[in-house]
Design a protein around this motif. Structure first.
Motif, short mmCIF file in Angstrom:
data_model
loop_
_atom_site.label_atom_id
_atom_site.label_comp_id
_atom_site.label_asym_id
_atom_site.label_seq_id
_atom_site.Cartn_x
_atom_site.Cartn_y
_atom_site.Cartn_z
N UNK A 1 -8.25 1.62 -9.21
CA UNK A 1 -8.54 2.64 -8.31
C UNK A 1 -7.98 3.72 -8.33
N UNK A 2 -8.24 5.30 -7.57
CA UNK A 2 -7.74 6.29 -7.64
C UNK A 2 -6.64 6.63 -6.56
N UNK A 3 -6.04 7.19 -6.73
CA UNK A 3 -4.78 7.95 -5.83
C UNK A 3 -5.05 9.58 -6.01
N UNK B 1 6.84 14.07 -2.74
CA UNK B 1 6.60 12.23 -1.74
C UNK B 1 7.81 11.73 -2.15
N UNK B 2 8.09 10.94 -0.88
CA UNK B 2 9.37 10.11 -0.29
C UNK B 2 9.04 9.20 0.39
N UNK B 3 10.58 8.29 -0.02
CA UNK B 3 10.14 6.44 0.56
C UNK B 3 11.70 6.34 1.84
N UNK B 4 11.11 6.04 3.13
CA UNK B 4 12.01 6.04 4.65
C UNK B 4 11.89 4.22 3.69
N UNK B 5 13.03 2.84 3.36
CA UNK B 5 13.01 2.42 3.89
C UNK B 5 13.59 1.09 5.38
N UNK B 6 13.07 -0.12 5.30
CA UNK B 6 13.22 -0.16 6.69
C UNK B 6 14.71 -0.74 6.87
N UNK B 7 15.18 -1.26 5.75
CA UNK B 7 16.82 -1.34 6.41
C UNK B 7 17.75 -0.18 5.47
N UNK B 8 18.49 0.32 6.54
CA UNK B 8 19.05 1.70 6.07
C UNK B 8 20.50 1.18 5.47
N UNK C 1 -3.00 9.84 -9.36
CA UNK C 1 -1.87 9.42 -10.00
C UNK C 1 -1.95 8.08 -9.96
N UNK C 2 -3.48 7.54 -10.87
CA UNK C 2 -2.89 6.36 -10.50
C UNK C 2 -2.39 5.99 -12.00
N UNK C 3 -3.28 7.14 -12.79
CA UNK C 3 -3.14 7.09 -14.07
C UNK C 3 -1.75 7.41 -15.28
N UNK C 4 -1.17 8.36 -14.14
CA UNK C 4 0.29 8.95 -14.41
C UNK C 4 1.04 8.80 -15.29
N UNK C 5 1.51 9.00 -16.26
CA UNK C 5 3.00 8.02 -17.31
C UNK C 5 3.76 8.26 -15.82
N UNK C 6 5.45 8.06 -16.52
CA UNK C 6 6.53 8.05 -15.65
C UNK C 6 6.69 9.18 -15.74
N UNK C 7 6.69 9.88 -17.15
CA UNK C 7 7.27 11.15 -17.26
C UNK C 7 6.59 12.62 -16.14
N UNK C 8 5.07 12.05 -16.04
CA UNK C 8 4.76 12.83 -14.99
C UNK C 8 4.57 12.40 -13.57
N UNK C 9 5.30 11.27 -12.97
CA UNK C 9 5.66 10.95 -12.26
C UNK C 9 6.58 11.22 -11.65
N UNK D 1 0.84 -1.32 0.39
CA UNK D 1 0.06 0.03 0.35
C UNK D 1 0.72 1.67 0.02
N UNK D 2 2.29 1.29 0.72
CA UNK D 2 2.72 2.52 0.62
C UNK D 2 3.56 2.49 -0.54
N UNK D 3 4.29 1.67 -1.11
CA UNK D 3 4.59 1.58 -2.29
C UNK D 3 3.50 2.52 -3.83
N UNK D 4 2.08 1.77 -3.51
CA UNK D 4 1.78 1.99 -4.40
C UNK D 4 0.66 3.62 -4.06
N UNK D 5 0.74 4.01 -2.77
CA UNK D 5 0.38 5.33 -2.85
C UNK D 5 1.46 6.39 -3.61
N UNK D 6 2.99 5.57 -3.52
CA UNK D 6 3.83 7.24 -3.93
C UNK D 6 4.26 6.80 -5.77
#
Length: 349
Positions: A70-72, A121-128, A106-114, A57-62
């Protein structure tokens, strides 16, 4: 509450391919119809058993993972979302609806628009350690987002990197070191610094303290709270540790086999959980006081497979309050009190 992130009927399924021709033979329904709202400046916790779909879910939001359907919505005015809902229901102007989806969903964005939206929007992983390139110096790791998004001239990047490192408790003396030269807590601070480099509005933390000692966990959590206040950030905090979620989060969402089953404040969730699964989860949390005793709920059976979830309520095979209605119909999140929501036909009183 001003909404920053919202999902509507969000699904992320992974196909199961079999045979020489790799034909689809099913799907892992990791995220299966999620409706979630995160307000600006909110620290939302996401808890649940391993394998329930929290990280997906977290990675899909980003949009690190592409949703199946669905929609983001990210920082979209409520009026625009309502307009899209009306156009979808009426089917009166599909061309306009499609244009609005391409602009705001965001669910419809292509890679360039993302690329443009990912700066916020950023992500901090479990294992640094595994999330940091072992061949790059710290100054290059933290500077990489600035260079990719071209946020400032190269001459100013070093000063900005030093400023960010000071924000997370490090100094310019660490600039030329490699990740293996730091402790686990310091590496997590570097990962947080990298996430802060682009001045984001929203950060997803995926178990950021689970690999750290308790004293270091407290330091990182205090740092996150300080950064949230100073930078006006919004967090989605994924964790197995309900005690941590209770102490730092503004609200907590409980996830079970791809579904959100309850959302509420820490006080509501820990003192009067409405969903039977939430109650079992809370009662399984250790109390740091040997003189205090609490009841215990032993759930029968096993967690259902996300490849073949049971019909109706996902939790009904393990629930002591199951009725025929639970076996046939899937409950939706309904408001239960001022700030809590529960997906259960027969919530606890």
């Amino acid at each position: 509450m001003e909404v920053l992130v919202e999902t509507r009927n969000l699904e992320t399924h992974f196909p199961i391919l079999k045979g020489v021709l790799r034909r689809p033979a099913g799907a892992v329904r990791a995220v299966d119809g999620i409706n979630l709202t995160i307000g600006k400046g909110q620290w939302m916790g996401l808890v649940g058993e391993s394998g329930c779909g929290k990280t997906t879910l977290g990675k899909t939001l980003l949009r690190l993972l592409s949703p199946t359907s669905g929609h983001i919505y990210f920082d979209v005015p409520n009026e625009t979302k309502d307009e899209m809902d009306l156009l979808e229901e009426s089917a009166a102007n599909p061309t306009k609806l499609q244009a609005l989806r391409r602009r705001y969903d965001l669910a419809t964005y292509p890679s360039k628009q993302l690329k443009a939206i990912r700066r916020r929007m950023q992500l901090v992983h479990q294992d640094p350690y595994t999330s940091l390139n072992p061949r790059m110096r710290i100054k290059d790791i933290v500077a990489e987002p600035l260079a990719i998004h071209k946020l400032m001239p190269r001459k100013q990047i070093r000063d900005r990197v030093t400023e960010i490192l000071q924000m997370v408790g490090l100094t310019d003396q660490h600039l030329r070191r490699y990740p293996h030269e730091f402790s686990g807590g310091q590496r997590q601070r570097i990962a947080i610094a990298r996430a802060l480099a682009t001045n984001p509005d929203f950060i997803v933390f995926d178990e950021p303290t689970s690999a750290l000692d308790v004293s270091v966990q407290a330091q990182i959590l205090n740092l996150l709270g300080q950064l949230k206040r100073n930078q006006e950030l919004t967090y989605l905090y994924i964790t197995h540790n309900l005690t941590v979620a209770e102490s730092v989060c503004d609200s907590i969402a409980v996830m079970y086999v791809g579904k959100i089953v309850e959302i509420g404040t820490p006080i509501e969730l820990f003192h009067s959980p409405k969903h039977p699964y939430s109650q079992a989860l809370v009662l399984s949390t250790p109390i740091p006081d040997p003189k205090r005793k609490r009841g215990r709920v032993v759930l029968p059976g096993e967690v259902p497979s996300p490849t073949n979830p049971p019909p109706g309520c996902r939790f009904h095979p393990r629930c002591s309050r199951t009725t025929e209605e639970c076996e046939r119909l899937e409950p939706e999140l309904r408001q239960s009190g001022n700030t809590s929501w529960v997906a259960c036909w027969h919530p606890l009183s």
